[in-house]
Design a protein around this motif. Structure first.
Motif, short mmCIF file in Angstrom:
data_model
loop_
_atom_site.label_atom_id
_atom_site.label_comp_id
_atom_site.label_asym_id
_atom_site.label_seq_id
_atom_site.Cartn_x
_atom_site.Cartn_y
_atom_site.Cartn_z
N UNK A 131 42.43 40.08 38.56
CA UNK A 131 42.50 41.10 39.73
C UNK A 131 41.74 42.56 39.46
N UNK A 132 41.71 42.92 38.08
CA UNK A 132 41.01 44.12 37.52
C UNK A 132 39.63 44.06 37.71
N UNK A 133 38.98 42.87 37.40
CA UNK A 133 37.83 42.39 37.54
C UNK A 133 37.16 42.62 39.13
N UNK A 134 38.05 41.84 39.84
CA UNK A 134 37.68 41.86 41.21
C UNK A 134 37.71 43.29 42.07
N UNK A 135 38.75 44.13 41.71
CA UNK A 135 38.68 45.58 42.14
C UNK A 135 37.62 46.24 41.60
N UNK A 136 37.32 46.13 40.39
CA UNK A 136 36.04 46.85 39.78
C UNK A 136 34.80 46.48 40.42
N UNK A 137 34.61 45.06 40.62
CA UNK A 137 33.32 44.67 41.28
C UNK A 137 33.58 45.49 42.49
N UNK A 138 34.47 45.49 43.56
CA UNK A 138 34.51 46.16 44.71
C UNK A 138 34.13 47.69 44.63
N UNK A 139 34.70 48.22 43.81
CA UNK A 139 34.55 49.70 43.35
C UNK A 139 33.01 49.97 42.88
N UNK A 140 32.47 48.95 42.55
CA UNK A 140 31.03 49.25 41.97
C UNK A 140 30.12 48.70 43.30
N UNK A 141 30.60 47.68 43.92
CA UNK A 141 29.36 47.03 44.90
C UNK A 141 29.41 47.85 46.19
N UNK A 142 30.57 48.54 46.45
CA UNK A 142 30.59 49.11 47.92
C UNK A 142 29.74 50.31 47.83
#
Length: 272
Positions: free
Chosen positions: A83-94
């Motif tokens: 979950x933390x990896x997915x949220x981190x990816x979204x916060x970086x990608x967007x």
């Protein structure tokens, strides 16, 4: 003919890699999402009478030195890492993708300003930036999440900007503009289909990087702290008991390995 056969074999190999990666992530994702809800044990509940219990019996995957169920802790640890990896990816990608598109589309001082910010971020080693933020609130989710996101967004920004500049320089884009097609149409029909696969690949790599970073920081006692069931800290907690229960130490390490392997295989398929 030989080149065609080699290309076909490579595509088959990529398809298998993607399938294996997706299968691993689906299984671990199911374990992470469903496991904490169906496993009756509390990951923080201690039973000193079951300290270092072996696999089987009352504890399916054994218990740690405090008698806590390893199955429950692994399920919660997988959910935390995934979950933390997915949220981190979204916060970086967007923001990375949006700012990359903006820099390529507008150019001028906007592009120069964003390049300056990206260069400043790249001048700091990634883990150093995370450690600087963790110094204000050690062991908390917020600084760890923010630090990783600030480190990873630059890759999304630079790949998006470079690819978009290449697409916008092509003759058919100029023709579309002369025919009166708006920016939104060009973005949706010409730019996004090109950068989409690249962003998917970067997303998989970003999640793998985040998982490794969170585990590493927790393992050196500057990330998430016990009794939080984090995979990296679980390894360190059990390490003194390796001679007695080596499998217990290997279980969280194996889960980290499978998570990263699944993401890497999925990214390999995306590159194809």
């Amino acid at each position: 003919m030989v080149d065609q056969i080699s290309y076909a074999r490579s595509k088959i190999g990529i398809g298998v890699a993607r399938s294996v990666g997706a299968g691993l992530l689906i299984m671990i994702g199911g374990f992470a999402i469903i496991g904490p809800a169906v496993i009756p044990s509390d990951p923080a509940a201690q039973d000193f009478g079951a300290s270092l219990a072996q696999i089987g019996g009352d504890y399916l995957l054994g218990a740690d030195h405090y008698g806590r169920s390893l199955l429950a802790r692994l399920a919660h640890g997988a959910r935390l890492s995934f979950g933390m990896a997915f949220l981190t990816m979204l916060a970086a990608a967007i923001p990375g993708v949006v700012l990359g598109l903006c820099a390529a589309w507008k150019g001028g001082w906007i592009e120069r300003a964003l390049e300056l910010v990206a260069t400043i971020v790249l001048a700091l080693p990634g883990l150093m930036l995370v450690l600087l933020l963790l110094a204000f609130a050690p062991g908390n989710y917020g600084p760890l999440f923010l630090g990783l996101s600030l480190t990873l967004w630059v890759e999304f920004y630079r790949v998006t900007k470079a690819t978009t500049n290449t697409v916008l320089a092509q003759p058919h884009i100029e023709a579309a503009r002369m025919l009166g097609f708006g920016s939104r149409y060009i973005l949706v029909h010409y730019v996004l289909p090109v950068i989409g696969p690249m962003i998917a690949t970067l997303s998989a790599f970003a999640m793998a990087t985040a998982i490794i970073a969170v585990s590493t920081l927790s393992a050196i006692s500057v990330g998430l702290q016990p009794p939080t069931p984090e995979l990296g800290s679980m390894i360190v907690e059990l390490l003194p008991y390796y001679a007695e229960v080596p499998v217990h130490v290997l279980l969280p390490a194996a889960l980290i390995f499978l998570l990263v392997l699944g993401l890497q295989l999925l990214a390999q398929g995306d590159r194809g």
